[in-house]
Design a protein around this motif. Structure first.
Motif, short mmCIF file in Angstrom:
data_model
loop_
_atom_site.label_atom_id
_atom_site.label_comp_id
_atom_site.label_asym_id
_atom_site.label_seq_id
_atom_site.Cartn_x
_atom_site.Cartn_y
_atom_site.Cartn_z
N TYR A 1 -20.35 57.78 18.48
CA TYR A 1 -19.40 56.67 18.46
C TYR A 1 -18.28 56.88 19.48
CZ TYR A 1 -15.92 53.35 16.69
OH TYR A 1 -14.99 52.36 16.57
N ASN B 1 -16.87 52.73 11.16
CA ASN B 1 -17.61 52.21 12.30
C ASN B 1 -18.69 53.19 12.76
OD1 ASN B 1 -15.99 49.96 12.27
ND2 ASN B 1 -14.87 50.46 14.14
N GLN C 1 -21.56 53.16 10.33
CA GLN C 1 -22.27 51.89 10.37
C GLN C 1 -23.16 51.76 11.60
OE1 GLN C 1 -22.52 49.73 8.03
NE2 GLN C 1 -20.90 50.39 6.64
N MET C 2 -22.92 52.56 12.62
CA MET C 2 -23.75 52.52 13.83
C MET C 2 -25.11 53.14 13.62
SD MET C 2 -21.25 53.36 17.06
CE MET C 2 -22.70 53.52 18.12
N LYS D 1 -9.27 45.79 21.00
CA LYS D 1 -8.75 45.06 19.84
C LYS D 1 -7.35 45.53 19.47
CE LYS D 1 -9.78 43.94 15.01
NZ LYS D 1 -10.76 44.10 13.91
N HIS E 1 -6.76 49.76 25.47
CA HIS E 1 -7.82 49.93 26.47
C HIS E 1 -7.19 50.19 27.84
CE1 HIS E 1 -11.64 49.69 28.40
NE2 HIS E 1 -11.32 48.61 29.11
N ASP F 1 -14.58 48.60 22.55
CA ASP F 1 -14.24 47.31 21.94
C ASP F 1 -13.06 47.45 20.98
OD1 ASP F 1 -16.30 46.09 23.29
OD2 ASP F 1 -17.72 46.21 21.61
N LEU F 2 -13.03 48.54 20.22
CA LEU F 2 -11.91 48.77 19.29
C LEU F 2 -10.62 49.00 20.07
CD1 LEU F 2 -10.86 49.13 16.40
CD2 LEU F 2 -11.46 51.57 16.58
N SER G 1 -19.28 55.52 22.80
CA SER G 1 -20.00 54.26 22.73
C SER G 1 -19.16 53.08 23.22
CB SER G 1 -20.42 54.00 21.28
OG SER G 1 -19.29 53.66 20.50
N PRO G 2 -19.83 51.98 23.61
CA PRO G 2 -19.10 50.75 23.96
C PRO G 2 -18.33 50.19 22.77
CG PRO G 2 -21.38 50.67 24.74
CD PRO G 2 -21.28 51.87 23.84
N GLU G 3 -18.80 50.49 21.55
CA GLU G 3 -18.11 50.00 20.36
C GLU G 3 -16.69 50.56 20.26
OE1 GLU G 3 -22.35 49.18 19.71
OE2 GLU G 3 -21.23 50.89 20.48
N LEU G 4 -16.50 51.81 20.67
CA LEU G 4 -15.15 52.38 20.67
C LEU G 4 -14.27 51.67 21.69
CD1 LEU G 4 -13.32 54.58 19.41
CD2 LEU G 4 -13.90 56.02 21.38
#
Length: 210
Positions: free
Chosen positions: A101, A155, A158-159, A113, A117, A109-110, A104-107
């Motif tokens: 994680y 998160n 859930q990945m 948010k 970033h 994205d967070l 990952s791209p998901e991090l």
């Protein structure tokens, strides 16, 4: 209510997370009753067993003016007797998921948010938060985990894909972690926690127990 870990009740230990003052002298405007309040308590004894740490967390929840509507003691009582050993058995798996994680791209994205970033310092702190969430979850210091850290851990888990865990026992024990972290995240969200850096209890600079 009667308390084991708060013999004088919660009020002497509650402080505002925004201004850092005791809740009785807090001058912050626009806060609902108990919002952004956290406990400042002595360090958890290193010798305290995992299950007692969970009971302590539950008692802090049930004495908190904003969170007390949730029956945290029942939540802990409903955990299976083997919960501690079960989650410890899959700690290496969860650590691998967290490592994935963190890259990952998901991090990313967070980070977008929450508005960090492109901020190297913020990114480095987020990676540290991932590690702190893991250390405190697996030591039973659930009150030390920030709201954001619960999001990170939830998160990461859930990945995972069901095909990653062909062993039924591992799959079952992973689910227990999902139920715990996801449940706590939902509790905090439902009770109106909005501050990503909020934590139930100030850990007074201590490192998570091993």
């Amino acid at each position: 209510m009667p308390s084991t870990y708060l013999p004088n009740g919660p009020q002497p230990h509650l402080f505002c997370a925004r201004c850092g003052t005791h809740f009785m002298t807090c001058g912050c405007q626009g806060l609902s009753h108990g919002e952004d309040m956290y406990y400042v308590l002595p360090k958890v004894p290193d010798t305290m067993p995992f299950h007692q740490r969970l009971e302590r967390w539950a008692e802090l929840i049930q004495n908190h003016p904003q969170l007390r509507r949730f029956d945290a003691k029942q939540f802990v009582q409903d955990l299976p007797p083997s919960f501690v050993s079960d989650v410890q058995s899959v700690r290496p798996v969860i650590e691998r998921l967290m490592t994935n994680y963190k890259n990952s791209p998901e991090l990313v994205d967070l980070e977008k948010k929450i508005g960090i970033h492109g901020n190297q310092e913020g990114h480095a702190q987020l990676l540290k938060d991932c590690d702190l969430a893991m250390a405190n979850f697996f030591s039973g210091n659930w009150g030390h985990i920030k709201f954001l850290e619960y999001i990170l851990m939830n998160n990461a888990i859930q990945m995972s894909d069901p095909t990653d865990f062909k062993d039924a026992t591992v799959r079952s024990n992973i689910q227990k972690c999902v139920d715990a972290t996801g449940g706590i995240f939902e509790i905090y969200s439902a009770m109106g926690v909005k501050n990503y850096n909020w934590q139930l209890e100030d850990c007074d600079g201590e490192s998570a127990a091993e």
